[in-house]
Design an enzyme around this catalytic site. Structure first.
Site, PDB file in Angstrom:
ATOM      1  N   SER A 286     -12.937   3.817  -9.980  1.00  0.00           N
ATOM      2  CA  SER A 286     -12.551   4.759 -11.036  1.00  0.00           C
ATOM      3  C   SER A 286     -11.625   4.100 -12.042  1.00  0.00           C
ATOM      4  CB  SER A 286     -11.891   6.005 -10.438  1.00  0.00           C
ATOM      5  OG  SER A 286     -10.727   5.679  -9.704  1.00  0.00           O
TER       6      SER A 286
ATOM      7  N   GLU B 167       0.831  -1.209   0.000  1.00  0.00           N
ATOM      8  CA  GLU B 167       0.000   0.000   0.000  1.00  0.00           C
ATOM      9  C   GLU B 167       0.861   1.253   0.000  1.00  0.00           C
ATOM     10  OE1 GLU B 167      -3.174  -0.055  -1.170  1.00  0.00           O
ATOM     11  OE2 GLU B 167      -3.544  -1.478   0.430  1.00  0.00           O
TER      12      GLU B 167
ATOM     13  N   SER C 196     -24.459   6.772 -17.722  1.00  0.00           N
ATOM     14  CA  SER C 196     -24.207   5.796 -16.669  1.00  0.00           C
ATOM     15  C   SER C 196     -25.522   5.324 -16.071  1.00  0.00           C
ATOM     16  CB  SER C 196     -23.337   6.398 -15.563  1.00  0.00           C
ATOM     17  OG  SER C 196     -23.297   5.541 -14.435  1.00  0.00           O
TER      18      SER C 196
ATOM     19  N   ASP D 279      -3.701   0.533  -9.681  1.00  0.00           N
ATOM     20  CA  ASP D 279      -5.123   0.254  -9.869  1.00  0.00           C
ATOM     21  C   ASP D 279      -5.447  -0.058 -11.323  1.00  0.00           C
ATOM     22  OD1 ASP D 279      -5.234   0.842  -7.215  1.00  0.00           O
ATOM     23  OD2 ASP D 279      -6.270   2.752  -7.447  1.00  0.00           O
TER      24      ASP D 279
ATOM     25  N   LEU E 131     -11.759   0.185  -3.721  1.00  0.00           N
ATOM     26  CA  LEU E 131     -11.718  -0.995  -4.578  1.00  0.00           C
ATOM     27  C   LEU E 131     -11.548  -0.625  -6.050  1.00  0.00           C
ATOM     28  CD1 LEU E 131     -14.585  -2.990  -2.815  1.00  0.00           C
ATOM     29  CD2 LEU E 131     -12.114  -3.156  -2.421  1.00  0.00           C
TER      30      LEU E 131
END
Length: 383
Positions: free
Chosen positions: A128, A33, A67, A172, A125
């Site tokens: 994006s 992390e 969306s 990510d 999580l």
């Protein structure tokens, strides 16, 4: 959210079916992390939760975005007008990807897009990143760009850093683009070299729970940026390109050379966290997944005490799970909210889940969302 359902809604919105449907997952970071923007090591795996996009090309320079999760209106933008800082809502993520592709020299002439996502937002999580990667993959396919997955991840990171203004690292987007089912991704964020590490907990009678605390975080907020700036300052004070270059066995000497007491704990976390990733890889490759539990717990202590990005809800998950017999637990993601992960024997899942839910109720916190994390496939075309 099935591919056909998304395609059908696209047709309702735009009057014709899409040219294709793509998916990109959220991720959980097992260990590693705040190391990615320090050129270090990370170890994420993809979740079954994913963003799904139905997309068709346009030739008139118009980008239309819808969306299923936000509202009924279709946003209409012009690709020639896309510029950093112009969008302040969810459309910044897909629009940023189009901007990044065009900045890289790819002739994107517009698109119609309908999106639906099952990745929880604000839970750490990578909702994006899933949104960015699914758009990048769709446009790469439709426009025949021939980009490799790591290149797509880099472009998506640029979209988030420059267009959206969130100072995230590369993990990510790479996880969403590159992970494989049944594996965790051992990623060196300096050169983007990857190794798929087998991570089949169910075969060993284990489970990994995700506990979404329902405390929302925002990466574009100041605290994340402050930690990143502190790490960069630490590297500069130590005369290295990035904290990745400080060896674990040289940590004490490096800390002794730092004159800034605010920087010391940040440097200590990054260097020890890189070592925890390497230790986790070794344990999993040796076929000993239970032994990673204490490593996860060490990581939480470092994030809580040195990096100072935990919160009472995250600490309560970890403390309650460990008291209930979990093998290990830690916060995951950028911090200041979001989710924690709990490594447990399969037979203990129900008991641990109940204990965490009861602890949250007793503390007066919003009820958490608890689900099993199953290492899943990365981004792919569905139809």
């Amino acid at each position: 959210m099935g591919a056909q359902q998304v395609a059908d809604r696209f047709a309702e919105l735009y009057g014709a079916g899409p040219e294709g449907v793509w998916a990109a997952p959220g991720r959980v970071n097992l260990i590693g992390e705040h190391t990615d923007y320090n050129d270090g090591f990370v170890m994420p795996f993809a979740l079954p939760h994913q963003a799904v996009a139905a997309v068709s090309r346009r030739t008139d320079g118009v980008l239309r975005l819808h969306s299923a999760d936000i509202g009924d209106s279709v946003a209409e933008l012009r690709v020639d007008d896309l510029a950093p800082g112009g969008d302040h809502d969810w459309t910044a993520y897909p629009a940023g990807v189009v901007w990044a592709l065009r900045e890289a020299g790819h002739a994107i002439t517009g698109a119609d897009v309908h999106l639906a996502s099952t990745v929880p937002t604000g839970a750490g999580l990578s909702s994006s990143a899933a949104l960015e990667v699914v758009i990048a993959l769709a446009l790469d396919d439709l426009y025949g760009l021939g980009l490799r997955r790591w290149q797509l991840a880099r472009l998506c990171q640029r979209a988030e850093n420059v267009y959206v203004g969130a100072p995230t690292g590369i993990m990510d987007q790479t996880a969403s683009a590159c992970c494989e089912a049944g594996h965790a991704l051992f990623l060196d964020t300096r050169d983007l070299s990857q190794r798929q590490i087998p991570f089949d907990l169910a075969a060993g009678g284990l489970r990994l729970l995700v506990v979404d605390t329902q405390v929302k975080h925002a990466h574009s907020g100041g605290e994340y940026g402050k930690r990143r700036a502190g790490c960069e300052k630490g590297a500069a004070l130590l005369g290295v390109d990035a904290l990745r270059d400080i060896p674990y066995d040289g940590l004490d000497a490096a800390l002794a050379r730092l004159g800034d007491e605010e920087i010391v704990p940040l440097v200590r976390h990054v260097v020890t966290e890189n070592e925890r990733v390497e230790r986790t890889v070794a344990l999993l490759r040796a076929g000993d997944p239970r032994a990673i539990g204490p490593v996860l717990t060490e990581g939480h202590a470092s994030l809580r005490d040195d990096f100072r990005i935990s919160c009472p809800e995250l600490d309560l998950v970890v403390d309650t799970a460990l008291a209930g017999g979990a093998l290990g637990a830690r916060m995951t993601g950028g911090g200041f909210g979001g989710s924690a992960i709990v490594l447990a024997e399969a037979t203990d899942v129900e008991t641990l889940t109940k204990a965490v839910e009861e602890a949250f109720a007793a503390a007066g916190f919003t009820a958490p969302r608890v689900f099993e994390a199953v290492p899943s496939a990365g981004a792919r075309r569905l139809a």
